[in-house]
Every structure is written in C-alpha cells, then in structure tokens.
Design an enzyme around this catalytic site. Structure first.
Site, PDB file in Angstrom:
ATOM      1  N   TYR A 134     -69.090 -10.933   1.161  1.00  0.00           N
ATOM      2  CA  TYR A 134     -68.758  -9.591   0.669  1.00  0.00           C
ATOM      3  C   TYR A 134     -67.491  -9.064   1.330  1.00  0.00           C
ATOM      4  O   TYR A 134     -66.608  -8.522   0.656  1.00  0.00           O
ATOM      5  CB  TYR A 134     -69.930  -8.652   0.925  1.00  0.00           C
ATOM      6  CG  TYR A 134     -69.736  -7.263   0.370  1.00  0.00           C
ATOM      7  CD1 TYR A 134     -69.519  -7.053  -0.998  1.00  0.00           C
ATOM      8  CD2 TYR A 134     -69.785  -6.145   1.197  1.00  0.00           C
ATOM      9  CE1 TYR A 134     -69.348  -5.780  -1.515  1.00  0.00           C
ATOM     10  CE2 TYR A 134     -69.619  -4.867   0.685  1.00  0.00           C
ATOM     11  CZ  TYR A 134     -69.405  -4.687  -0.663  1.00  0.00           C
ATOM     12  OH  TYR A 134     -69.239  -3.414  -1.179  1.00  0.00           O
ATOM     13  N   SER A 139     -64.644  -0.569  -0.023  1.00  0.00           N
ATOM     14  CA  SER A 139     -65.728  -0.478   0.957  1.00  0.00           C
ATOM     15  C   SER A 139     -65.108  -0.527   2.346  1.00  0.00           C
ATOM     16  O   SER A 139     -64.005  -1.066   2.527  1.00  0.00           O
ATOM     17  CB  SER A 139     -66.699  -1.652   0.789  1.00  0.00           C
ATOM     18  OG  SER A 139     -67.602  -1.729   1.867  1.00  0.00           O
TER      19      SER A 139
END
Length: 251
Positions: free
Chosen positions: A149, A136
């Site tokens: 995250y 990501s």
C-alpha cells in the site's frame, strides 16, 4: 449549466460523502464507481444535482465511458476528485502477495492516471480546472506490513507532483489530500478480506478517528478556494494520531 465535478470511488465512504458535499456547494456531481446499485441510491438521495456513472478505474474502456457521460452533460468540467483506491492485506515483503500488489497499484496509481488522462482536456477547456487526488499519509511514511500500500501511495503522490509541474502555466490546479486514520464503512474491511474483527481492531481505543465527512469537508475547502490559490498538499489526521506509528489509544 452548473459546473461539473467528477468523483471516483463514489459508491461509499469518502467518495459518497464528497459527492454529497460538492452537490451542496453547487456542483453538478458525476458520481462514478463500479457498484451501480449504490450509485443510484446516492444519486436519488442527492437529487437532480447528481448523475451516476458506472466506472471501473482499472479499465481503459470503462474510463472512456465515464468521459462520454461527462461530455454528454454539456456543462464545464471544473473539478475531478480522484478518490478511487484501497489497500489489500498487511503481508511483510518476504511473503507479499503479488496479486494484492498488482491490484493496489492498478487502482491507486494507474486508476488515477487513466481518469486524469481522460478528463484533463475538458478541465483545461473550462479555464478553471482543479484535480484533487485523495492519497494517504502512507504516501510519505512506511510501516511494517504496509509495503504494498505504501509503495502504491508513494507512486501516486509522485504522479501528482509531476502532474503539477507539467501543468504549470495552464488553468488547472493540482491538489493532494493525504488523510491519516479515517474510519469508513469499508476501507479496513476490504483490506482484511471481510474480517470484521481485524478491521475493527485498527480503531480499538481511538477516541475519535476521522470519518468520511471530515475528508469531504477538506476536499470541498480546497476545491472552492479562489482559482489562483493552489493547496499543493494537505495532511489531515485525527488528534489521536501524532504520526503514522504514534496513535493514542484509551484503555
């Protein structure tokens, strides 16, 4: 037999799109995930070029079972797509949920470790292995509320970079794909515990966020380059997203 590709997190979103695309590219795809009903529907759709494998990447025993399924197919394993992952919550550090952090670390980081360890020997034996890990843009950018995250994704990208160094001289490529804003059927919904309104608000005013097929296309591209070509890292964002914190929203 066809070259085998394993895709984790294949029951929905990027994983399912990748399984379809790799089958179209000529791989026999082992679609791995926890939700067997969805896997069976996906495999039925793809046809004989796919095999369903129930797998929870947070379980050593389950991952060992995945390796057994792959070995039982008898063909060369040439591609692993570490796609299983996810986010939970947007809590600030001061009130961060340890439970959510543990889940994100276990799925994104340790899940990648477990599956890579289990399948690396077969990838090496094939003589033309490729490991693609879906990370990501959170792997190199932090933002408020995203500490759990982003910490997990930073750790995952460190794992991938270290693996590439350790496999130098061996016939296995290590590729990292880092998507930005991708609208899938479940990612944001899971992050907000099923709150559809909060999930949809992430994409408010964004004309064309990326979709799962966009990422599958990039994964297939990287995996089908000549074996001497290694795409270390590929960052893909929608044109509306100039950076993690800079998103153009139409009123």
């Amino acid at each position: 037999m066809q070259n085998i590709a394993v895709v984790t997190g294949a029951s929905s979103g990027i994983g399912a799109a990748t399984a379809r695309r790799l089958a179209a590219e000529g791989f026999h795809v082992v679609a791995a995930a926890r939700r067997v009903d969805r896997l069976e529907a996906l495999v039925k759709e793809i046809g004989p070029a796919a095999t369903a494998a129930e797998c929870d990447v947070t379980s050593d025993d389950s991952v060992a079972g995945l390796a057994e399924v792959v070995a039982g197919l008898g063909g060369p394993l040439t591609l692993l797509v570490n796609n299983a992952g996810g986010a939970r919550g947007l809590d600030p550090v001061a009130t961060g949920s340890v439970e959510d952090w543990q889940w994100m670390y276990d799925v994104n980081v340790l899940g990648t470790l477990r599956v890579t360890k289990a399948l690396l020997p077969a990838l090496e034996v094939s003589g033309r292995g490729t490991i693609v890990t879906v990370g990501s843009t959170a792997a190199f950018t932090v933002y408020e509320g995203g500490s759990g995250y982003t910490a997990a994704k930073h750790a995952q990208t460190a794992l991938v970079g270290t693996l590439r160094l350790e496999l130098s001289g061996k016939p296995v490529r290590v590729v990292e794909i880092d998507p930005g804003m991708v609208r899938t059927d479940e990612f944001s919904l899971k992050r907000f515990g099923g709150d559809r309104a909060r999930a949809d608000a992430i994409y408010d005013g964004v004309r064309e966020p990326l979709v799962a097929d966009d990422i599958a296309d990039v994964i297939a591209f990287a995996a089908t380059r000549p074996q001497h070509v290694n795409i270390d890292r590929l960052v893909i964002r929608p044109i509306a997203q100039a950076a993690q914190h800079k998103v153009h929203r139409e009123k």
